[in-house]
Design a protein around this motif. Sequence first.
Motif, PDB file in Angstrom:
ATOM      1  N   ALA A  72       0.839  -1.205   0.000  1.00 11.84           N
ATOM      2  CA  ALA A  72       0.000   0.000   0.000  1.00 11.84           C
ATOM      3  C   ALA A  72       0.871   1.251   0.000  1.00 11.84           C
ATOM      4  O   ALA A  72       0.580   2.223  -0.713  1.00 11.84           O
ATOM      5  CB  ALA A  72      -0.941  -0.005   1.202  1.00 11.84           C
ATOM      6  N   ARG A 125     -14.369   5.901  -0.014  1.00  9.25           N
ATOM      7  CA  ARG A 125     -14.410   5.608   1.421  1.00  9.25           C
ATOM      8  C   ARG A 125     -13.766   6.714   2.251  1.00  9.25           C
ATOM      9  O   ARG A 125     -12.967   6.477   3.145  1.00  9.25           O
ATOM     10  CB  ARG A 125     -13.769   4.247   1.705  1.00  9.25           C
ATOM     11  CG  ARG A 125     -14.526   3.112   1.008  1.00  9.25           C
ATOM     12  CD  ARG A 125     -13.815   1.787   1.151  1.00  9.25           C
ATOM     13  NE  ARG A 125     -14.422   0.766   0.331  1.00  9.25           N
ATOM     14  CZ  ARG A 125     -15.259  -0.169   0.761  1.00  9.25           C
ATOM     15  NH1 ARG A 125     -15.586  -0.214   2.025  1.00  9.25           N
ATOM     16  NH2 ARG A 125     -15.741  -1.063  -0.059  1.00  9.25           N
ATOM     17  N   VAL A 185      -9.490  -8.723  -2.085  1.00  2.55           N
ATOM     18  CA  VAL A 185      -9.257  -7.384  -1.526  1.00  2.55           C
ATOM     19  C   VAL A 185     -10.581  -6.708  -1.198  1.00  2.55           C
ATOM     20  O   VAL A 185     -10.739  -6.108  -0.132  1.00  2.55           O
ATOM     21  CB  VAL A 185      -8.385  -6.531  -2.473  1.00  2.55           C
ATOM     22  CG1 VAL A 185      -8.372  -5.072  -2.041  1.00  2.55           C
ATOM     23  CG2 VAL A 185      -6.968  -7.087  -2.523  1.00  2.55           C
ATOM     24  N   ALA A 186     -11.568  -6.809  -2.084  1.00  5.36           N
ATOM     25  CA  ALA A 186     -12.880  -6.204  -1.823  1.00  5.36           C
ATOM     26  C   ALA A 186     -13.520  -6.809  -0.578  1.00  5.36           C
ATOM     27  O   ALA A 186     -14.093  -6.093   0.251  1.00  5.36           O
ATOM     28  CB  ALA A 186     -13.790  -6.372  -3.035  1.00  5.36           C
ATOM     29  N   THR A 187     -13.407  -8.120  -0.430  1.00  9.67           N
ATOM     30  CA  THR A 187     -13.989  -8.809   0.731  1.00  9.67           C
ATOM     31  C   THR A 187     -13.294  -8.377   2.022  1.00  9.67           C
ATOM     32  O   THR A 187     -13.955  -8.061   3.015  1.00  9.67           O
ATOM     33  CB  THR A 187     -13.880 -10.335   0.550  1.00  9.67           C
ATOM     34  OG1 THR A 187     -14.593 -10.701  -0.630  1.00  9.67           O
ATOM     35  CG2 THR A 187     -14.448 -11.072   1.742  1.00  9.67           C
ATOM     36  N   ILE A 188     -11.971  -8.355   2.001  1.00  9.22           N
ATOM     37  CA  ILE A 188     -11.219  -7.969   3.203  1.00  9.22           C
ATOM     38  C   ILE A 188     -11.464  -6.500   3.533  1.00  9.22           C
ATOM     39  O   ILE A 188     -11.572  -6.127   4.711  1.00  9.22           O
ATOM     40  CB  ILE A 188      -9.718  -8.278   3.030  1.00  9.22           C
ATOM     41  CG1 ILE A 188      -9.509  -9.792   2.933  1.00  9.22           C
ATOM     42  CG2 ILE A 188      -8.904  -7.707   4.187  1.00  9.22           C
ATOM     43  CD1 ILE A 188      -8.113 -10.201   2.490  1.00  9.22           C
ATOM     44  N   LEU A 189     -11.597  -5.662   2.519  1.00 10.50           N
ATOM     45  CA  LEU A 189     -11.893  -4.248   2.769  1.00 10.50           C
ATOM     46  C   LEU A 189     -13.247  -4.089   3.452  1.00 10.50           C
ATOM     47  O   LEU A 189     -13.394  -3.295   4.388  1.00 10.50           O
ATOM     48  CB  LEU A 189     -11.843  -3.457   1.460  1.00 10.50           C
ATOM     49  CG  LEU A 189     -12.011  -1.949   1.564  1.00 10.50           C
ATOM     50  CD1 LEU A 189     -10.999  -1.328   2.519  1.00 10.50           C
ATOM     51  CD2 LEU A 189     -11.899  -1.323   0.191  1.00 10.50           C
ATOM     52  N   GLU A 190     -14.238  -4.835   3.021  1.00 10.67           N
ATOM     53  CA  GLU A 190     -15.549  -4.801   3.688  1.00 10.67           C
ATOM     54  C   GLU A 190     -15.420  -5.261   5.140  1.00 10.67           C
ATOM     55  O   GLU A 190     -16.008  -4.673   6.048  1.00 10.67           O
ATOM     56  CB  GLU A 190     -16.565  -5.661   2.938  1.00 10.67           C
ATOM     57  CG  GLU A 190     -17.064  -5.045   1.664  1.00 10.67           C
ATOM     58  CD  GLU A 190     -17.740  -3.692   1.877  1.00 10.67           C
ATOM     59  OE1 GLU A 190     -18.543  -3.544   2.826  1.00 10.67           O
ATOM     60  OE2 GLU A 190     -17.456  -2.779   1.085  1.00 10.67           O
ATOM     61  N   ASP A 191     -14.663  -6.343   5.358  1.00  9.78           N
ATOM     62  CA  ASP A 191     -14.426  -6.808   6.726  1.00  9.78           C
ATOM     63  C   ASP A 191     -13.751  -5.715   7.555  1.00  9.78           C
ATOM     64  O   ASP A 191     -14.110  -5.492   8.710  1.00  9.78           O
ATOM     65  CB  ASP A 191     -13.553  -8.074   6.733  1.00  9.78           C
ATOM     66  CG  ASP A 191     -14.251  -9.290   6.155  1.00  9.78           C
ATOM     67  OD1 ASP A 191     -15.497  -9.275   6.008  1.00  9.78           O
ATOM     68  OD2 ASP A 191     -13.543 -10.269   5.849  1.00  9.78           O
ATOM     69  N   ALA A 192     -12.778  -5.038   6.947  1.00 13.26           N
ATOM     70  CA  ALA A 192     -12.059  -3.970   7.656  1.00 13.26           C
ATOM     71  C   ALA A 192     -12.999  -2.837   8.048  1.00 13.26           C
ATOM     72  O   ALA A 192     -12.897  -2.295   9.157  1.00 13.26           O
ATOM     73  CB  ALA A 192     -10.920  -3.434   6.784  1.00 13.26           C
ATOM     74  N   GLU A 193     -13.918  -2.479   7.155  1.00  8.30           N
ATOM     75  CA  GLU A 193     -14.884  -1.423   7.475  1.00  8.30           C
ATOM     76  C   GLU A 193     -15.710  -1.815   8.695  1.00  8.30           C
ATOM     77  O   GLU A 193     -15.973  -1.000   9.576  1.00  8.30           O
ATOM     78  CB  GLU A 193     -15.798  -1.144   6.275  1.00  8.30           C
ATOM     79  CG  GLU A 193     -15.091  -0.582   5.067  1.00  8.30           C
ATOM     80  CD  GLU A 193     -14.586   0.834   5.233  1.00  8.30           C
ATOM     81  OE1 GLU A 193     -15.058   1.552   6.137  1.00  8.30           O
ATOM     82  OE2 GLU A 193     -13.699   1.218   4.459  1.00  8.30           O
TER      83      GLU A 193
END
Length: 170
Positions: free
Chosen positions: A34, A80, A153-161
């Motif tokens: 990142a 976001r 990445v999309a799934t983990i980002l949702e989890d992170a939110e």
Amino acid sequence: MDHQFPKTVTRQELLFEDSDAKFRKLLYEITALADRVETMRATFARHFGITRPQYNILFYIAQHQRDVGLTTGQVATALRVSSPHVVQEVNQLVRVNLIEKSPNPDDGRSVLLRVSERGFVMIDDLAPTLRDVNDRLFQSLSKSEFDQLCTLVATILEDAEGVISKLPVD
């Protein structure tokens, strides 16, 4: 003093040989990746004489404005970030003639954002460099690996939110 670092995960799916070392390495590498991507974006932003957040906003609008334009709320949701943040950065982009605002005919309280002609000329000028950098950045991935990476990445980002929304307040 001999101290063993405590495990940072308990899910078996994240442990390898009862150790979370691989998980911790992954987090360090995601952070490093990142940081590298942000360094590249900051370099591209300097080409435009703007900041990295402004670059992100400019490119998101350019890629998604279609014929109508986008509201600040749409941009904020997609990136976001907060709407006030987008408003502040867009105002700077308007000052340097990279973004144009127009009244929103569907909602008199908001404006529509579009990239200016100057903005598109500058984006077109940078496009060959972007293609080269992005092709090389993801050169080791097959099409199916890239698709899988996008999904993960999309799934983990949702989890992170979800995790962030439940963090204890200081």
